[in-house]
Design a protein around this motif. Structure first.
Motif, PDB file in Angstrom:
ATOM      1  N   UNK A  68      40.624  40.720  44.237  1.00 44.86           N
ATOM      2  CA  UNK A  68      39.195  41.017  44.153  1.00 44.86           C
ATOM      3  C   UNK A  68      38.517  40.856  45.511  1.00 44.86           C
TER       4      UNK A  68
ATOM      5  N   UNK B 218      39.403  43.840  47.696  1.00 42.76           N
ATOM      6  CA  UNK B 218      38.616  45.009  47.293  1.00 42.76           C
ATOM      7  C   UNK B 218      37.178  44.885  47.797  1.00 42.76           C
TER       8      UNK B 218
ATOM      9  N   UNK C 128      39.566  56.624  45.758  1.00 45.29           N
ATOM     10  CA  UNK C 128      39.516  55.167  45.657  1.00 45.29           C
ATOM     11  C   UNK C 128      40.193  54.677  44.387  1.00 45.29           C
TER      12      UNK C 128
ATOM     13  N   UNK D  96      44.762  48.308  43.663  1.00 46.96           N
ATOM     14  CA  UNK D  96      43.756  47.310  43.318  1.00 46.96           C
ATOM     15  C   UNK D  96      42.854  47.768  42.185  1.00 46.96           C
TER      16      UNK D  96
ATOM     17  N   UNK E 226      41.176  45.029  39.966  1.00 49.01           N
ATOM     18  CA  UNK E 226      40.186  44.216  40.668  1.00 49.01           C
ATOM     19  C   UNK E 226      38.888  45.004  40.826  1.00 49.01           C
ATOM     20  N   UNK E 227      38.990  46.295  41.199  1.00 49.48           N
ATOM     21  CA  UNK E 227      37.793  47.111  41.375  1.00 49.48           C
ATOM     22  C   UNK E 227      37.061  47.267  40.061  1.00 49.48           C
TER      23      UNK E 227
END
Lengths: 271, 271, 271, 271
Positions: free
Chosen positions: A159, A162, D137, D142, D145-146
């Motif tokens: 996190x 990101x 993106x 990730x 997390x995003x």
């Protein structure tokens, strides 16, 4: 004392002290002191007067610390098979480890002939020695607290990455906008996007030196918008870390709670 | 009134007021007023005009407040055996306590002969008197809130210390890098590592006065990196404290919940 | 329509719209629009060119809005007995309420003869009208979110007050130290403690304009210390508010959870 | 290969890669590379020397990337009925979608004749292409997390909007006060309320460039007050986001807990 026993003794001394080996503790303290003094000498040498007046002392200390670090490095290579007893090539494994590379970087430049010429290079080399502090950092009384911090950061690593990417994205975006808006008016402050990025970073981290700032109406409007977004951007990693600590605290409290003998809801005895 | 009764009465008066002793309350208010006025007089005396015009008034107030504080100090020593009834040397124990040392520091300089000569020294002395504010701080209606804050900070003290150490480590590292990068270009702004440390602190705390900032490409690159790391560094203590308050709030709510007689889930009576 | 019915109707119109009264909604929108336009006119009038060119328009708008606000004020006094049906003197009670005082402050100055002379005074008067925005703020779709924010701040009010007091204490302390250290060297930047307080606030809030900063070694040392403390000081209210929101979120989730039919622990049906 | 099969194949290629379609993965990488290179070319072109020396290369890359983006855009319109199989007018639905509008904005300006004349307009056009980054993106490792970050922000959106409104309200208020206080003394720094708003934003976000700051006593008093309020204002969104992450963390932990078969308190099997 046989060769094998001597080797084991040396390994014991250079390994992390477990509390009851006096020689090992003295060795740890010596290395730690040398590292700290190394940093102190960088700081002191930066004062022009001191550097000239005590040039000999600084050089002597340099010789001495490199000598000790070199002996330590060789001893660690020598005893690598005791550190990795099950590895096929324990010495190679040690040489390739992060700490060993740091150790090498900290002494190698001294032995290269061209190094002593450039003060600046030497200083960088000594900086590398700071990384060694991490190893001795493990000693001391704050072990648990440091582990909690590391754990929290590791748990929220993806996190955080990101949110840093998001941050970089916003910065690049801001830099391009600001370059477009301000370059025609103050070409010296915003000569290109990379210089504009310097402004973006100063603003979004709310440092705000004041060496570069927008003066056009369009630039100020976007700068205002970007500053406000910046609050949010900074709030995200702060929030992530705060939540991580909150969760870490709760779980450690729960662990303590788990010794309870009675259900807090039913009041029944827990078998 | 016997000697013993008089001593007990004095002790009651100078002790913290419990609500029903009028003399004690008046004494508390007098000390508090003198402390606040002491601070106000420091502020007012800093104005050149006022300091000269009302020099006599400032001096008179100084004499009066030191006299009162001295009497209070002696009274506290006198009644120390009532404060620590079980201690072997109650007076010594009191003299060595933090509050007594503060009290002494607040009056001692006045009695030393060379003091009146140096205005600056006198001002420092009065600063020490500010520490006395901590004592009266305990009064007031916000006691619980202050205790929560202190508790939270104490509970996360080791983590906060570690994060401050981390912070100092990053600062020193940054200062050395920045000195290496910027010293050759702007030797007046970055004359040595200690001056560079000033820049590092201004940047990592995001204050950013703008009196010192990097101008080289290398310096700016590292400054940008350091600023970004700075966000994270600041997020850590903020996160720790936020988590601490969160946990304190939860546990105080749980305490209130613990008076519940019925399981919140089953509705069964808890035995 | 009788007098009583007319009064009731007027009261309905000026009261907060409940969704089905069209006249009331139009009235609310008119007042809201006048308040917003009032603010816009302050902003526009600050532009020199516009103020001169459209002086008549600004004045006409001023007359019109004050007229509407005056009628509204009188109508609210007239219908005060419907707002406070059980009060002995409903009109007095209304006149003494915070909102009524704001309303009065927003129109009174217009009727005083000397006002029109001083532009600056007039501007301040219009600022007061901004407080009226709070009333219409209640409308809108974000009512719940605003209430949560207000609740959280109110719940942690005592802790926030204490942390602000702590903040002020640290600021005063810092200002006195910095005055003592910097005044002899740069008497124009630190002429007295109050001016020094300006520096302290700029630093502890990490704004850091850079108009005033320490240049002596002692001053910089204390400034660095104060900056670091500043991080902690700012972390405290942030932590308190974060914990407050966390607790508010949890309790609202618990409320939603309370509709559960089965105990999450025992799996028994909840009667 | 029939028309239908070719269309389905094209749709597969331009759709997000699921891991086993090689052509789709190559296409994704090509588009991503073009977007990143597009941004890099904006940055590089901002350097005066490079822009002149490699003008032809920049132009060629521009032609190529617009050609690819155009073909992609047409292909997406062509296969829209496969993306929205149940929609009545799938092409219109696609054309009206946010992503399609971004795609159009990224290529349209190139085809308008007057564009090539104005460098600045062209740059803005390329900025729009940055929006395409949002699409790619989604790829990457990730994702979770995003999504957590987006979820947390969306869940607390109404509270964040309210706190930003509060922020804007305070800023406007501060700007009007500061204009009133500072305009007579430094009319060049505070010429009107909008310019004063620039100061307010710089202060409340704690950026503090130092290009505009109050110098009057009244102005400084209000600036100090506003700075302190600013800490609180910034603490609110930080607190909201921190609480959101805390809640998200808890609920994800609870989800993991829900697979438990036994009551954590009683140890009974949960039916």
């Amino acid at each position: 004392m046989t060769y094998k026993a001597a080797k084991a003794r040396v390994f014991d001394i250079i390994s992390k002290d477990d509390g009851d080996d006096r020689a090992s503790r003295i060795f740890d303290l010596l290395i730690m002191a040398l590292i700290v003094l190394s940093v102190v000498s960088i700081v002191l040498e930066s004062f022009d007067g001191l550097a000239r007046q005590y040039a000999a002392a600084f050089r002597a200390f340099e010789y001495f610390s490199v000598a000790v670090f070199s002996v330590e490095y060789l001893a660690r290579i020598w005893t690598a098979d005791l550190l990795y007893p099950s590895a096929k090539y324990p010495r190679l494994k040690y040489l390739a480890s992060f700490m060993a590379l740091m150790d090498l970087l900290a002494i190698l430049p001294f032995y290269l002939p061209f190094v002593s010429a450039d003060m600046r290079y030497l200083r960088m080399v000594r900086l590398v020695r700071l990384f060694r502090l991490f190893r001795v950092f493990k000693l001391g009384r704050y072990v648990d607290a440091l582990q909690t911090i590391v754990q929290v950061i590791r748990a929220s690593a993806s996190k955080l990455v990101i949110s840093l990417l998001l941050c970089f994205f916003v910065m690049l975006f801001s830099a391009i906008i600001m370059y477009t808006a301000e370059n025609p008016v103050q070409p010296e402050q915003f000569p290109n996007v990379v210089a504009s990025l310097w402004w973006a970073i100063c603003t979004l981290t709310t440092v705000g030196y004041g060496d570069v700032y927008p003066i056009t109406a369009v630039g100020r409007f976007f700068a205002a918008l970007i500053s406000l977004v910046g609050i949010g951007i900074i709030a995200i990693p702060t929030g992530i870390i705060a939540a991580g600590f909150s969760s870490a605290l709760n779980s450690s409290e729960e662990k303590q709670d788990s010794v309870k003998k009675y259900c807090p809801y039913c009041g029944k005895k827990i078998q």
